[in-house]
Design an enzyme around this catalytic site. Structure first.
Site, short mmCIF file in Angstrom:
data_model
loop_
_atom_site.label_atom_id
_atom_site.label_comp_id
_atom_site.label_asym_id
_atom_site.label_seq_id
_atom_site.Cartn_x
_atom_site.Cartn_y
_atom_site.Cartn_z
N ASP A 107 2.30 -9.39 8.95
CA ASP A 107 0.87 -9.66 8.75
C ASP A 107 0.69 -11.18 8.60
O ASP A 107 0.31 -11.68 7.55
CB ASP A 107 0.39 -8.93 7.49
CG ASP A 107 0.46 -7.42 7.68
OD1 ASP A 107 -0.28 -6.90 8.51
OD2 ASP A 107 1.29 -6.78 7.01
N LEU A 147 6.76 3.00 1.45
CA LEU A 147 7.67 1.87 1.58
C LEU A 147 8.74 2.11 2.64
O LEU A 147 9.36 3.16 2.68
CB LEU A 147 8.35 1.61 0.23
CG LEU A 147 7.40 1.36 -0.95
CD1 LEU A 147 8.20 1.06 -2.21
CD2 LEU A 147 6.41 0.24 -0.66
N GLN A 188 -2.75 -12.49 7.66
CA GLN A 188 -3.00 -12.17 6.25
C GLN A 188 -2.33 -13.23 5.35
O GLN A 188 -2.93 -13.73 4.40
CB GLN A 188 -2.44 -10.78 5.95
CG GLN A 188 -2.29 -10.46 4.48
CD GLN A 188 -1.88 -9.01 4.23
OE1 GLN A 188 -2.69 -8.12 4.35
NE2 GLN A 188 -0.63 -8.77 3.86
N GLY A 215 5.15 -9.96 4.01
CA GLY A 215 5.90 -9.88 5.26
C GLY A 215 5.25 -10.70 6.36
O GLY A 215 4.02 -10.81 6.43
N GLN A 216 6.08 -11.23 7.23
CA GLN A 216 5.58 -12.03 8.36
C GLN A 216 4.77 -11.18 9.35
O GLN A 216 3.97 -11.71 10.11
CB GLN A 216 6.76 -12.68 9.08
CG GLN A 216 6.36 -13.60 10.23
CD GLN A 216 7.50 -13.84 11.19
OE1 GLN A 216 8.63 -14.11 10.76
NE2 GLN A 216 7.23 -13.76 12.48
N MET A 253 0.85 -1.20 0.00
CA MET A 253 0.00 0.00 0.00
C MET A 253 0.89 1.25 0.00
O MET A 253 0.45 2.34 0.36
CB MET A 253 -0.94 -0.01 1.21
CG MET A 253 -1.88 -1.21 1.18
SD MET A 253 -3.42 -0.95 2.06
CE MET A 253 -2.81 -0.71 3.72
N GLY A 254 2.15 1.07 -0.40
CA GLY A 254 3.05 2.21 -0.51
C GLY A 254 3.61 2.63 0.84
O GLY A 254 3.56 1.88 1.81
N GLY A 288 11.15 -2.87 5.49
CA GLY A 288 10.45 -4.16 5.42
C GLY A 288 9.99 -4.45 4.00
O GLY A 288 10.20 -5.55 3.47
N HIS A 289 9.38 -3.44 3.35
CA HIS A 289 8.94 -3.63 1.96
C HIS A 289 10.16 -3.85 1.06
O HIS A 289 10.14 -4.69 0.16
CB HIS A 289 8.20 -2.39 1.44
CG HIS A 289 6.95 -2.05 2.18
ND1 HIS A 289 6.84 -0.94 2.98
CD2 HIS A 289 5.74 -2.66 2.21
CE1 HIS A 289 5.63 -0.88 3.48
NE2 HIS A 289 4.93 -1.91 3.03
#
Ligand code: PAF
Length: 278
Positions: free
Chosen positions: A150, A29, A153, A147-148, A26-27, A32-33
């Protein structure tokens, strides 16, 4: 690096025989991203990063309108990565690129959404799976990176892929943390420095619970209750089977210790995964 703002432009782009990794975001960044993108760049010929603040996954009283939108900075951060020439970015110019007028379909994965974030954010995971399904289909990616942080998710998307037999594999990348241990999150920027220092209680508590669980699961349950009662800032604090997200039982070989904690109005989540037997 190539930027697409229209779905149809991306669909007309010729990927050839290239193996494609997808990093949905979702931007705004952060490292992590960027770790997800770096991992994908290493493992694939091309990497598609999508940047879309998905309205369907925010509840009516959540932070959709104030969620940070920082496209220029995001593009510069991506350009700074090694092999950034292999990055494609899809940042839809409007919500209608994803949800055209009349769009009226939802993907729901039942069961795994009954606890943790799902219990407290009704409709959230339907919003996530509905957009992620579309990104999988549109991108034609071979593998997608999440990513872990979430964790729930990830498990829900994994179940969707399995149930719908989608031709994509998934990779979960470990949580990126500040030196203090605080999990990186776009929402950390809502926090003052003092709140950031205090927010480490989330990670510390999860670690404490995990350590206690390994020694004695019933003691960890009393401790969990004690923490929950000690502060109204906890939205949830759970010790769950890492596969089923149910209460651990004799078949459990991995648990996830997960929590959501409010620092002021900012809701933070984190988790620790623990192998309990081979
Ligand atoms: O994890 C996120 O940032 C979002 O939930 C995702 C997967 C990009 C869907 O909007």
């Amino acid at each position: 690096m190539k930027l697409f703002t229209k779905k149809s432009d991306y669909q007309h782009y010729n990927l050839g025989q290239n193996r494609l990794g997808l990093v949905p975001t979702m931007g705004n960044l952060h490292q992590g991203h960027l770790n997800l993108v770096t991992e994908s760049l290493k493992e694939n010929d091309k990497t598609l990063v999508t940047i879309f603040v998905n309205p369907k996954q925010f509840g009516p009283n959540e932070d959709f309108s104030k969620y940070p939108r920082t496209l220029e900075d995001d593009l510069s951060a991506l350009k700074g990565l090694t092999n950034s020439e292999n990055i494609l970015v899809f940042a839809p110019e409007s919500t209608q690129e994803i949800y055209p007028p009349g769009f009226n379909t939802e993907i729901s994965v039942h069961g795994l959404d009954q606890t943790m974030c799902g219990e407290h954010r009704p409709g959230h995971f339907q919003g996530v799976t509905t957009v992620v399904y579309q990104l999988f289909v549109t991108s034609k990616a071979h593998v997608a990176y999440f990513g872990q942080k979430d964790y729930q998710q990830f498990k829900i998307i994994e179940k969707m892929v399995k149930d719908l037999q989608l031709p994509i594999s998934l990779k979960m990348v470990p949580i990126a943390r500040e030196p203090s241990g605080l999990a990186l999150s776009s929402r950390n920027q809502y926090l003052s420095n003092q709140q950031k220092n205090e927010a480490i209680i989330l990670f510390n508590t999860l670690n404490e619970l995990a350590k206690t669980y390994l020694k004695d699961p019933s003691e960890s349950e009393s401790l969990r209750q004690k923490y929950l009662m000690s502060s109204r800032s906890w939205q949830y604090l759970e010790i769950r089977d890492a596969e089923t997200l149910r209460i651990p039982d004799k078949n459990t070989f991995k648990v996830v210790v997960a929590g959501a904690y409010f620092m002021g109005d900012t809701r933070l989540i984190d988790n620790v995964i623990l192998k309990v037997r081979d």
